[in-house]
Design a protein around this motif. Sequence first.
Motif, PDB file in Angstrom:
ATOM      1  N   ALA A  57      34.209  51.349  34.340  1.00  0.00           N
ATOM      2  CA  ALA A  57      34.500  49.864  34.010  1.00  0.00           C
ATOM      3  C   ALA A  57      35.866  49.685  34.158  1.00  0.00           C
ATOM      4  O   ALA A  57      36.757  50.451  33.741  1.00  0.00           O
ATOM      5  CB  ALA A  57      33.855  49.818  32.464  1.00  0.00           C
ATOM      6  N   ALA A  58      36.308  48.540  34.951  1.00  0.00           N
ATOM      7  CA  ALA A  58      37.930  48.317  34.986  1.00  0.00           C
ATOM      8  C   ALA A  58      37.940  46.850  35.138  1.00  0.00           C
ATOM      9  O   ALA A  58      37.126  46.117  35.229  1.00  0.00           O
ATOM     10  CB  ALA A  58      38.151  48.868  36.387  1.00  0.00           C
ATOM     11  N   ILE A  59      39.056  46.470  34.844  1.00  0.00           N
ATOM     12  CA  ILE A  59      39.615  45.021  35.104  1.00  0.00           C
ATOM     13  C   ILE A  59      40.353  45.056  36.317  1.00  0.00           C
ATOM     14  O   ILE A  59      41.024  45.902  36.558  1.00  0.00           O
ATOM     15  CB  ILE A  59      40.535  44.419  33.676  1.00  0.00           C
ATOM     16  N   GLN A  60      39.843  43.893  37.061  1.00  0.00           N
ATOM     17  CA  GLN A  60      40.486  43.667  38.151  1.00  0.00           C
ATOM     18  C   GLN A  60      41.197  42.552  38.555  1.00  0.00           C
ATOM     19  O   GLN A  60      40.579  41.651  37.932  1.00  0.00           O
ATOM     20  CB  GLN A  60      39.274  43.722  39.587  1.00  0.00           C
ATOM     21  N   TYR A  61      42.443  42.518  39.078  1.00  0.00           N
ATOM     22  CA  TYR A  61      43.331  41.271  38.998  1.00  0.00           C
ATOM     23  C   TYR A  61      43.727  41.125  40.358  1.00  0.00           C
ATOM     24  O   TYR A  61      44.072  41.953  41.055  1.00  0.00           O
ATOM     25  CB  TYR A  61      44.363  41.766  37.828  1.00  0.00           C
ATOM     26  N   LEU A  62      43.789  39.611  40.551  1.00  0.00           N
ATOM     27  CA  LEU A  62      44.236  39.266  42.049  1.00  0.00           C
ATOM     28  C   LEU A  62      45.153  37.983  41.965  1.00  0.00           C
ATOM     29  O   LEU A  62      44.841  36.857  41.091  1.00  0.00           O
ATOM     30  CB  LEU A  62      42.860  38.994  42.883  1.00  0.00           C
ATOM     31  N   MET A  63      46.220  37.868  42.354  1.00  0.00           N
ATOM     32  CA  MET A  63      47.281  36.848  42.335  1.00  0.00           C
ATOM     33  C   MET A  63      47.020  35.917  43.544  1.00  0.00           C
ATOM     34  O   MET A  63      46.093  36.156  44.274  1.00  0.00           O
ATOM     35  CB  MET A  63      48.726  37.602  42.633  1.00  0.00           C
ATOM     36  N   PRO A  64      47.297  34.569  43.272  1.00  0.00           N
ATOM     37  CA  PRO A  64      47.196  33.337  44.091  1.00  0.00           C
ATOM     38  C   PRO A  64      47.381  34.023  45.626  1.00  0.00           C
ATOM     39  O   PRO A  64      48.456  34.480  45.930  1.00  0.00           O
ATOM     40  CB  PRO A  64      47.899  32.439  43.813  1.00  0.00           C
ATOM     41  N   GLY A  65      46.428  33.818  46.562  1.00  0.00           N
ATOM     42  CA  GLY A  65      46.750  34.131  47.783  1.00  0.00           C
ATOM     43  C   GLY A  65      46.607  35.612  48.299  1.00  0.00           C
ATOM     44  O   GLY A  65      46.789  36.049  49.586  1.00  0.00           O
ATOM     45  N   GLU A  66      46.228  36.381  47.253  1.00  0.00           N
ATOM     46  CA  GLU A  66      46.252  37.827  47.586  1.00  0.00           C
ATOM     47  C   GLU A  66      44.843  37.989  48.271  1.00  0.00           C
ATOM     48  O   GLU A  66      43.806  37.576  48.002  1.00  0.00           O
ATOM     49  CB  GLU A  66      46.350  38.820  46.495  1.00  0.00           C
ATOM     50  N   ASN A  67      44.953  39.156  49.084  1.00  0.00           N
ATOM     51  CA  ASN A  67      43.553  39.750  49.792  1.00  0.00           C
ATOM     52  C   ASN A  67      43.462  41.247  49.508  1.00  0.00           C
ATOM     53  O   ASN A  67      44.648  41.918  49.538  1.00  0.00           O
ATOM     54  CB  ASN A  67      43.749  39.805  51.144  1.00  0.00           C
ATOM     55  N   ALA A  68      42.025  41.715  48.860  1.00  0.00           N
ATOM     56  CA  ALA A  68      42.105  43.094  48.801  1.00  0.00           C
ATOM     57  C   ALA A  68      41.131  43.318  49.985  1.00  0.00           C
ATOM     58  O   ALA A  68      40.471  42.784  50.354  1.00  0.00           O
ATOM     59  CB  ALA A  68      41.301  43.334  47.573  1.00  0.00           C
ATOM     60  N   PRO A  69      41.753  44.625  50.771  1.00  0.00           N
ATOM     61  CA  PRO A  69      41.495  44.959  52.003  1.00  0.00           C
ATOM     62  C   PRO A  69      39.863  45.242  51.899  1.00  0.00           C
ATOM     63  O   PRO A  69      39.468  45.819  51.149  1.00  0.00           O
ATOM     64  CB  PRO A  69      42.363  45.859  52.574  1.00  0.00           C
ATOM     65  N   GLU A  70      39.353  45.249  53.208  1.00  0.00           N
ATOM     66  CA  GLU A  70      37.900  45.598  53.262  1.00  0.00           C
ATOM     67  C   GLU A  70      37.786  47.031  53.370  1.00  0.00           C
ATOM     68  O   GLU A  70      38.373  47.844  53.983  1.00  0.00           O
ATOM     69  CB  GLU A  70      37.494  45.039  54.603  1.00  0.00           C
ATOM     70  N   HIS A  71      36.588  47.529  52.593  1.00  0.00           N
ATOM     71  CA  HIS A  71      36.265  48.995  52.832  1.00  0.00           C
ATOM     72  C   HIS A  71      34.863  49.204  52.530  1.00  0.00           C
ATOM     73  O   HIS A  71      34.325  47.941  52.033  1.00  0.00           O
ATOM     74  CB  HIS A  71      37.182  49.828  51.970  1.00  0.00           C
ATOM     75  N   ARG A  72      34.140  50.197  52.434  1.00  0.00           N
ATOM     76  CA  ARG A  72      32.785  50.204  52.013  1.00  0.00           C
ATOM     77  C   ARG A  72      32.767  51.689  51.511  1.00  0.00           C
ATOM     78  O   ARG A  72      33.548  52.663  51.888  1.00  0.00           O
ATOM     79  CB  ARG A  72      31.991  50.054  53.071  1.00  0.00           C
ATOM     80  N   HIS A  73      31.725  51.985  50.482  1.00  0.00           N
ATOM     81  CA  HIS A  73      31.600  53.133  49.882  1.00  0.00           C
ATOM     82  C   HIS A  73      30.069  53.468  49.600  1.00  0.00           C
ATOM     83  O   HIS A  73      29.577  52.179  49.113  1.00  0.00           O
ATOM     84  CB  HIS A  73      32.474  53.473  48.605  1.00  0.00           C
ATOM     85  N   THR A  74      29.789  54.450  49.144  1.00  0.00           N
ATOM     86  CA  THR A  74      28.266  54.594  48.777  1.00  0.00           C
ATOM     87  C   THR A  74      28.432  54.450  47.142  1.00  0.00           C
ATOM     88  O   THR A  74      27.175  54.328  46.620  1.00  0.00           O
ATOM     89  CB  THR A  74      27.877  56.403  48.983  1.00  0.00           C
ATOM     90  N   GLN A  75      29.395  54.512  46.580  1.00  0.00           N
ATOM     91  CA  GLN A  75      29.242  53.935  45.057  1.00  0.00           C
ATOM     92  C   GLN A  75      28.794  52.562  44.898  1.00  0.00           C
ATOM     93  O   GLN A  75      29.228  51.600  45.657  1.00  0.00           O
ATOM     94  CB  GLN A  75      30.758  54.099  44.265  1.00  0.00           C
ATOM     95  N   HIS A  76      27.880  52.472  43.904  1.00  0.00           N
ATOM     96  CA  HIS A  76      27.247  51.210  43.982  1.00  0.00           C
ATOM     97  C   HIS A  76      28.020  50.125  42.991  1.00  0.00           C
ATOM     98  O   HIS A  76      28.847  50.862  41.956  1.00  0.00           O
ATOM     99  CB  HIS A  76      25.803  51.161  43.177  1.00  0.00           C
ATOM    100  N   ALA A  77      28.617  48.929  42.978  1.00  0.00           N
ATOM    101  CA  ALA A  77      29.363  48.199  42.306  1.00  0.00           C
ATOM    102  C   ALA A  77      28.819  47.143  41.832  1.00  0.00           C
ATOM    103  O   ALA A  77      27.783  46.556  42.405  1.00  0.00           O
ATOM    104  CB  ALA A  77      30.503  47.941  43.128  1.00  0.00           C
ATOM    105  N   PHE A  78      29.574  46.410  40.719  1.00  0.00           N
ATOM    106  CA  PHE A  78      29.250  45.134  40.592  1.00  0.00           C
ATOM    107  C   PHE A  78      30.492  44.367  40.021  1.00  0.00           C
ATOM    108  O   PHE A  78      31.406  45.149  39.526  1.00  0.00           O
ATOM    109  CB  PHE A  78      28.146  44.726  39.651  1.00  0.00           C
ATOM    110  N   ARG A  79      30.452  42.923  39.999  1.00  0.00           N
ATOM    111  CA  ARG A  79      31.512  42.299  39.292  1.00  0.00           C
ATOM    112  C   ARG A  79      30.968  41.509  38.440  1.00  0.00           C
ATOM    113  O   ARG A  79      29.683  40.734  38.643  1.00  0.00           O
ATOM    114  CB  ARG A  79      32.451  41.406  40.286  1.00  0.00           C
ATOM    115  N   PHE A  80      31.792  41.011  37.392  1.00  0.00           N
ATOM    116  CA  PHE A  80      31.067  40.239  36.218  1.00  0.00           C
ATOM    117  C   PHE A  80      32.385  39.236  35.741  1.00  0.00           C
ATOM    118  O   PHE A  80      33.679  39.884  35.524  1.00  0.00           O
ATOM    119  CB  PHE A  80      30.447  40.804  35.143  1.00  0.00           C
TER     120      PHE A  80
END
Lengths: 378, 378, 378, 378
Positions: free
Chosen positions: D109-132
Amino acid sequence: MTVETMPSPVRLKAVAAKGQPDPSPALEQLYRGFESELLVPLWTEIGDLMPQNPRSKAMPHLWRWDRLVELASEAGRIVPVGRGGERRAIALANPGLGGRPFATPTLWAAIQYLMPGENAPEHRHTQHAFRFVVEGEGVWTVVNGDPVRMSRGDFLPQAGWNWHAHHNAASAPMAWIDGLDIPFSYYTESQFFEFGRERVGTVEMTTPEFSRSERLWGHPGLRPLSQPEAPSATPLLAYRWVDTDRALTDQLALEEEGHAATLSPGHAAVRFTNPSNGRDVLPTIRTEMHRVRKGASTLTHREVGSSVYQVFEGTGSVTVGDKQWTVRRGDMFVVPSWAPFAARCDAASDSTLDLFRFSDSPIFEALHAHRSQVGDPA
Amino acid sequence: MTVETMPSPVRLKAVAAKGQPDPSPALEQLYRGFESELLVPLWTEIGDLMPQNPRSKAMPHLWRWDRLVELASEAGRIVPVGRGGERRAIALANPGLGGRPFATPTLWAAIQYLMPGENAPEHRHTQHAFRFVVEGEGVWTVVNGDPVRMSRGDFLPQAGWNWHAHHNAASAPMAWIDGLDIPFSYYTESQFFEFGRERVGTVEMTTPEFSRSERLWGHPGLRPLSQPEAPSATPLLAYRWVDTDRALTDQLALEEEGHAATLSPGHAAVRFTNPSNGRDVLPTIRTEMHRVRKGASTLTHREVGSSVYQVFEGTGSVTVGDKQWTVRRGDMFVVPSWAPFAARCDAASDSTLDLFRFSDSPIFEALHAHRSQVGDPA
Amino acid sequence: MTVETMPSPVRLKAVAAKGQPDPSPALEQLYRGFESELLVPLWTEIGDLMPQNPRSKAMPHLWRWDRLVELASEAGRIVPVGRGGERRAIALANPGLGGRPFATPTLWAAIQYLMPGENAPEHRHTQHAFRFVVEGEGVWTVVNGDPVRMSRGDFLPQAGWNWHAHHNAASAPMAWIDGLDIPFSYYTESQFFEFGRERVGTVEMTTPEFSRSERLWGHPGLRPLSQPEAPSATPLLAYRWVDTDRALTDQLALEEEGHAATLSPGHAAVRFTNPSNGRDVLPTIRTEMHRVRKGASTLTHREVGSSVYQVFEGTGSVTVGDKQWTVRRGDMFVVPSWAPFAARCDAASDSTLDLFRFSDSPIFEALHAHRSQVGDPA
Amino acid sequence: MTVETMPSPVRLKAVAAKGQPDPSPALEQLYRGFESELLVPLWTEIGDLMPQNPRSKAMPHLWRWDRLVELASEAGRIVPVGRGGERRAIALANPGLGGRPFATPTLWAAIQYLMPGENAPEHRHTQHAFRFVVEGEGVWTVVNGDPVRMSRGDFLPQAGWNWHAHHNAASAPMAWIDGLDIPFSYYTESQFFEFGRERVGTVEMTTPEFSRSERLWGHPGLRPLSQPEAPSATPLLAYRWVDTDRALTDQLALEEEGHAATLSPGHAAVRFTNPSNGRDVLPTIRTEMHRVRKGASTLTHREVGSSVYQVFEGTGSVTVGDKQWTVRRGDMFVVPSWAPFAARCDAASDSTLDLFRFSDSPIFEALHAHRSQVGDPA
C-alpha cells in the motif's frame, strides 16, 4: 388396457433406396416383427435423424406487430384474465411445427396484453421467462414481492421458480412480449408449476420507479455484499433502455473514433448478462440487443440453435435462409437452426435499426454443442 | 408455394373449461384470426404445456432380450451392413412416442449386430454414443484409429465428432447395445454428420487386448502429462468389467464391514466418469452400473429426465410407475421422467441383480434444472 | 510499550544509483521522515521487488539420501515421538532461506522416521501434506479412521484438516518423505491446527492391504455414487506403485509403437490427480512421477514456482540452473522458481531414471500467474 | 564459492521444552549433523510453524493521511519521477515485517504523488495493482493506450501485464493510493517486468471524461459482444464514485424501508467486481467500499488473510485486535490475518463513515483455504 394389446405405432415399409436392404418377403416379415416388438431400424431413418447439418423443421416466418396488437386488443375485450388461463398471452406458432404454440423447437414467443386495472394472478414455474417492451408503459411485474416497472425498451428477465404476477396501474392497455423455454421444457419433460396467491399484497401493488433488485444489483461492477450468490439466473430484474441505448451509442461512437468496439462495421451489440457471474441471464435463453447503423448491414451469420427477433426501432430488411422481409417496429421473426441470417438498416430509416434477439444458445454452450459460422455459407 | 398461401396448421376450438373464455361468436371470430395469423393462445394449452410436474408422453415399457437377439439375428441374415445404412442397429420405439425410434424423448437405445468378418464403415457425428456389452466378444470399435476390444461387461463411450468404425474379428456374430442422444439432437436440431473412409487401415484392423486410450488414461488417478485436456468428453474409450465388478464388490464388502459405501442397504452403484475431470463421460448422457444384493431392494427414486436400463446379470423385479416386471439378463426397459423406480433382486437369483443404466441427467444438471426425490412419492 | 515508541525497523540510505534521487541533505531529511513514519519509497526497492523475471532467494541444492537416512536413524535412537513434537520429521533447509526449514519459499520437504511399534499421535492441520515412500514398508497412516498401508513407490496425499496418525506395525524402522505447504501457509498466515486422540482405536490399528478410500475411489474412471463431492482435495488416499509403474511403462511402449504418448522422446510422465475432478490431488501442491529411458534426456524446462525432486530409481545426472549433480536412489534436490531444469538417465543405469516431483504450481494456476518455458532459455 | 563451503545458516539449540527431546551430548551431536547437512527438525519449530490459528507477524498499525501527504509533497519537491525509479510511490512498512515496504505479508500500500505536468513512464508487470483516489483530480492513467481519468472516490483496477503510465494534466499536484500484491509475488517468486515507451503517444495524452473501457464495459449487466472473454481480471478500468455512492445509499434506504440489503444494521457494503464474470476485479486482491451510518457499528469480524483500509469520508473509531483508533479522511490502517475488526461511525460525524478496503481474500478462496468468523471471538 395394457401396452401389449395396443396397436403398435410403428409402421415400416421396405423401399428401394441407398443404404436400405432390398425389399423381399423375408424383409417384410422382419419388419412385421419389428413392428410387433416396437422396434425401428436405423437404416430406414438415418437420413432424417442424422443429416450432415441441422435441417430445421421450423420455418423462417414473420409476424407483423400491427396484426399482433390488433388481435391481442380484441382478446382484451372478450377474454378475461384470471386463475386457470393465468395470462392473456398469445403465442407465435411456427408453420413448420404442426400448429403447436412454438415459435421454434425450443422457444415460446408471445404477445401479452393487460387492460387498465387488470391483474394477472401469481404463479411460478420452472420454465424461464422474460418480458421485453417494444412500446407502452404502466404495467408492473411483481417478482417475489418486488414490483418492477415495465417501460419501452426495458428487458425484464424472470428466472424459473420465482413467484410472479402483473398489474396494470395505468389508464391504457399495454402489450409486451414474453419469451420462455416452454417448448424445450415440454419436450424434455422437466416442468413444475405452482399457483400462488389470488391477489398479491398492498405493498406489492405499489408502483416504484425502480425495483429493489435494481437498487441492489443495478450498479455497474458492484456486488452488494449482503446478497447471496445467484449462479443459475440473474438477480437483476430489469435492464433499462437508457443503459442499453447508451451502451450501443458508445460502441458506434468508439467505432467512429477508430477503436474496435463493434461486431462488424456499423453493427453494435450487447448481451444481457447476470451481474453475479457475467453469464447469460437465464440458463436456457440468451438475450441481446443489436443496432445497425443507417445504410449498414450485419455480416451473414448462422449457428446451431434457433432465435426469435423483434424489431425495436427503425426500418430495414432482413434475410433468413431463402426468405427476405422489409421490417419495422414490433415485427417479429424466427431464425431456425443453422439458417443464415443478415440484416440491413435502410439508409432512409428514421433511426438505426435496433433488433432485440433471443435464442437458445446457452443450452448448446452448456453441452459443448455450440457451432457458428460467420460469412457467406457458400 | 409461399408460407402465406399454405393452409394454417393451427386449429383452435372454443370449449367451456376452467380458465378458458366462454364460447361465443366473438371468440370464434377471434380464434379464426389467430389461426390465419399462426397464433395460439396460452389459455387453451396451459394444462398440457405447464403441468404441476412432468407428465411424460413416454411410457414405461420392457423389451425382452431374447426377442431382440432373435430379430437382430434375422436381420443379420438378410440386411447387409454398409455405407448409407451405416449400421445394423435396431432401435427401441417407445409406445408413447408415435412410432419414432426413440426409447425416451431424449435417448436412443438400440441393439447392434455384426456378423463374423463384417465391417461397419467409418463415420462421425456430433451425437454422443456409447456401447455396452451384455454378452459376447470379438468385435473391435476403432475410434480415431485406436482399436478398442468389446467384451462382456465392458462399457465403451464414444464422444461426438470422433471417427469410428467396427469390425468383427471373431467367427461368431456379436450383439451389443448402443445408446445415443439422437432424439435430443434431433429435437434441438443440432446435428452434424460426416462419412469417413470406406475401410480403415491395416493397423486399425488389429485386435489388441487394450486400446491406446486405456494405456494412457486407464490408470486410477493418473493423468498422462503428454495428453491435452478433454473437458467435453472422456478420453478413456473402455471401462472394463473387471474394474466395474471389483468396485461394486468392494462397496458391498465395505457395507458388510460396517462402513458407509452403498446408496442404501444392499444397493451398490458406480458412475462411469471422465478421468480428466471427474464428470459424466458424455455431456448429455449419464451412465452407471447398479448392483442389488440377493433379497435386497433399492429405494424408490424419481427424477427429472428419463433413463433406459439393461439387466446385465441376475433376476429380479422392477417397478416403474404403475408397471412391474420380472426381469433377467439382457432385458431392457424405460423409466420416463419423474416416474418412480425401484428394483428388487430375487432371493433365489443366481447372482446379484446388476443393472446398467443410462440417462439424460447431465442435460438437466448443466442447465440447473435437475430435481430428484428419494422415497415413496405418496 | 506501544508501537509508536518502538525503534522503527525502517532504514533508508541515499545512494547514487540509476533511478534514485541524488543524495542531498534534503533527501536525508526526507528519509528520516520516512523512517519515523514507517514508510519506504519504491525507488530504492524496485530492483529487488520487481525484477524482469523471478530471481529466487532459494538455491539449487542436493541432499544425499544416505546422509538423510543416517541422521534420521540416529534421531530414531535418541528422539522420542509423541505429543508436542508430534512427528520425528527432519526438514530440508534451503541454504538461501536463512536457516528456516523451508526447502523452497513455499514447500516443506522432510524425512520422517518411525521405529518398530511406534505411534505418531493424531492431529490435524490446514496445511496440505503427502507421503512418498522411496524404500521400506510396514507403516500405516490412519486418516479419519482409515488405515492406509505405505510401501515402496506408493504416494499418499493428505489433504488439510483431516485427522491423521501413523503406526509402525513392522519389526524394522521405516523412513519416508513428507511434503507440505508449511512455508506457504506460514508466510500467508493461514494455518489452523488441532490435537487429536492420544491413541487411535483398535480397528484403526489394523493393517489392511487396501484402505477403504482405495476400495471406494481406486477404480479407474468409476465414481462411487454413495460418496459426496470432493472438490478441494482427493478422496483417494493411496496411489500404488503398481499402477504408476504400469502407466509409465505403457507410455514408453506406446512411444516405441509410434504413438504420441511421452512428453519428449524417452520421457514419460504422469500426474497424481483427484479422481473426483481430475485436478491436482492437493489445492497447493502438484505431484508427478517422471521416467527417463536409459540414455535419454528430458527437455530443458523452467516455470514459475518451485519444485522438489526425489530420485526413486536409476542413476543419472540433473542440471538445475548452473548446478549439475550425479544422482541415485533417494537423493533429493530443489529447483527454484524459473531455474532451468533437465535430467539425463545414464546409459549404464540399472533401470530407467524415475523421478518423483512435487511443486507449488497449483497456486499459480489458480491465480492465473503460471508461466513456463520449454527449451534452452538462451 | 560453492554452497558446500558456505557456513550453514542453520542454528539449532537443544532446550528443555514440551515436545522436545531432552538436551544431551548425543542430541547436541545430532544437531551439529543436522546443521552441516542443512536440516531442521520439526520438533523445534512446530509451535511457530503450526499454531492453532494464524498469529500474524504483521501488527495492527495506523498511518495518518496528513503525514503521508506532507512527506509525499516534500518528495514531490526533491525526488524526480522517471525511468529507473518509475514512480514517486511511498509504501507503508508494517512495523512487524522488519522494515520491508510491506503493509501486510501479501499486500503493498503506497501513496503516489505526481506534480503538475509530470509523467510517470510506461511499464508493465505481472503484479496486480489498483489506484484509489481519496481526494483530488487531474491525473490520467493510460492503460494499453486508454486514458482513464482519476477523481475523488474513483477506483481504478490495473490487472497484471497491462502497459500503464500516468500523466498529471492539471495545475496542482495530486496524491492517491496504490495497492498491489508485490509482497505476495515477491515471496512466491513469480514476478515479471518490462519497461515500455519513454513517452506515450499524443492520443494517449488526451483527457477524456470516460475511458474506452467504461464506454464498453461500464453499463450494468450489459456485455459488449465485440469484446473477448476476460477471465483473469476485469476489463473495466474505472469504477466511478457516483455509482459506488448510489449503491451504498440505496442499501441504507432499502434497510430503512424494511428490506434485507445491508450486512448488519447500518452497515452497507459493495465489492468491486469483474463485469465479465462477477468475480473479484483482480485474481489476488479483493476491493470493497463499506459505509457505516452515523452512530452505527459493524459487527466484529475476522478472517484468514490481511486487509488494508483507507477512510474515505466521515469520522469514527476502529478496533483492530487490541488496538483502537479514532480515524478521519485518508487515514490508513492494517488488519492482520485473523485479527478481529470492527468500526463505528461517530454520531457527530459530518457524514457516514465510508471505508475503502482491500484484502488478499481471493488467494485463499481460490485455494479453498478461506475461513471467517463473525461476532465476538471470545
